[in-house]
Design a protein around this motif. Sequence first.
Motif, short mmCIF file in Angstrom:
data_model
loop_
_atom_site.label_atom_id
_atom_site.label_comp_id
_atom_site.label_asym_id
_atom_site.label_seq_id
_atom_site.Cartn_x
_atom_site.Cartn_y
_atom_site.Cartn_z
N PRO A 1 0.83 -1.21 0.00
CA PRO A 1 0.00 0.00 0.00
C PRO A 1 0.86 1.26 0.00
O PRO A 1 1.96 1.27 0.55
CB PRO A 1 -0.81 -0.12 1.30
CG PRO A 1 -0.09 -1.10 2.13
CD PRO A 1 0.67 -2.00 1.21
N LYS A 2 0.37 2.31 -0.63
CA LYS A 2 1.13 3.55 -0.78
C LYS A 2 1.49 4.16 0.57
O LYS A 2 2.64 4.43 0.84
CB LYS A 2 0.32 4.54 -1.63
CG LYS A 2 1.01 5.83 -1.91
CD LYS A 2 2.04 5.69 -2.99
CE LYS A 2 2.56 7.07 -3.37
NZ LYS A 2 3.83 7.02 -4.04
N GLY A 3 0.54 4.43 1.40
CA GLY A 3 0.80 5.01 2.71
C GLY A 3 0.87 6.52 2.68
O GLY A 3 0.72 7.17 1.65
N GLU A 4 1.12 7.08 3.87
CA GLU A 4 1.21 8.53 4.07
C GLU A 4 2.68 8.95 4.07
O GLU A 4 3.49 8.38 4.79
CB GLU A 4 0.55 8.87 5.40
CG GLU A 4 0.61 10.30 5.80
CD GLU A 4 0.03 10.51 7.19
OE1 GLU A 4 0.52 11.40 7.89
OE2 GLU A 4 -0.89 9.77 7.59
N ALA B 1 10.07 7.81 2.31
CA ALA B 1 9.47 6.94 3.32
C ALA B 1 7.98 7.26 3.47
O ALA B 1 7.57 8.42 3.43
CB ALA B 1 10.18 7.13 4.65
N TYR B 2 7.20 6.18 3.66
CA TYR B 2 5.76 6.30 3.82
C TYR B 2 5.31 5.48 5.02
O TYR B 2 5.86 4.40 5.28
CB TYR B 2 5.03 5.79 2.58
CG TYR B 2 5.34 6.59 1.33
CD1 TYR B 2 4.55 7.67 0.98
CD2 TYR B 2 6.42 6.26 0.52
CE1 TYR B 2 4.82 8.41 -0.16
CE2 TYR B 2 6.70 6.99 -0.61
CZ TYR B 2 5.91 8.06 -0.95
OH TYR B 2 6.19 8.80 -2.08
N LEU B 3 4.32 5.97 5.72
CA LEU B 3 3.73 5.25 6.85
C LEU B 3 2.44 4.61 6.38
O LEU B 3 1.53 5.28 5.89
CB LEU B 3 3.44 6.21 8.01
CG LEU B 3 2.83 5.59 9.26
CD1 LEU B 3 3.79 4.56 9.88
CD2 LEU B 3 2.48 6.67 10.25
N SER B 4 2.36 3.30 6.53
CA SER B 4 1.19 2.55 6.11
C SER B 4 0.37 2.18 7.34
O SER B 4 0.88 1.57 8.28
CB SER B 4 1.61 1.29 5.36
OG SER B 4 0.49 0.54 5.01
N ASN B 5 -0.91 2.56 7.34
CA ASN B 5 -1.80 2.26 8.44
C ASN B 5 -2.82 1.24 7.95
O ASN B 5 -3.65 1.54 7.11
CB ASN B 5 -2.50 3.53 8.90
CG ASN B 5 -3.45 3.29 10.05
OD1 ASN B 5 -3.60 2.18 10.53
ND2 ASN B 5 -4.09 4.35 10.50
N VAL C 1 6.34 0.78 7.92
CA VAL C 1 7.07 1.78 7.14
C VAL C 1 7.48 1.15 5.81
O VAL C 1 8.01 0.04 5.78
CB VAL C 1 8.30 2.30 7.90
CG1 VAL C 1 9.16 3.18 7.00
CG2 VAL C 1 7.87 3.08 9.13
N ARG C 2 7.19 1.89 4.74
CA ARG C 2 7.60 1.49 3.40
C ARG C 2 8.51 2.58 2.85
O ARG C 2 8.21 3.76 2.98
CB ARG C 2 6.38 1.34 2.49
CG ARG C 2 6.71 0.95 1.06
CD ARG C 2 5.47 0.87 0.21
NE ARG C 2 4.87 2.18 -0.03
CZ ARG C 2 5.23 3.01 -1.00
NH1 ARG C 2 6.20 2.69 -1.83
NH2 ARG C 2 4.62 4.18 -1.14
#
Length: 136
Positions: A50-53, A69-73, A82-83
């Motif tokens: 998933p893309k994430g924030e 870096a992206y945060l996936s919830n 983290v992605r």
Amino acid sequence: MDYFDDEAVKLEMQRTKRKVRVVLFSIIFLVICFIGYGVYWTFWDINRLPKGEFISQSSSPDGHYTIKAYLSNGGATTDFAVRVELVTNTNTHRVKNIYWNYHEQSAKMVWIDNDTVEINGHELNLPYEKYDFRTH
């Protein structure tokens, strides 16, 4: 004169059976490979995350790479993850996921040299290495 020699018929039957076996085993092998790749693609392919924030980004010292870096919830049933994706700063701007870790909410990214980055304690040599918590 006998046109149907018993030995010739038996030999032709054996050849036909051998060809049928090879074709059947080849088809079965291809089906198994197709199913195996489908399972990998569905459950394990790091490029389908998933893309994430967006959290942050950092560029390599020579500017050849940028990591984002992206945060996936995952919602109420899963923890944060983290992605991190790698962007190659060339004409192609190729993007690929290089980091996926569960139970994290931040990304500490430190460049060691032009091709090596440490993300939350995991050192990766770019562009070939990646970290996925599911396989480590």
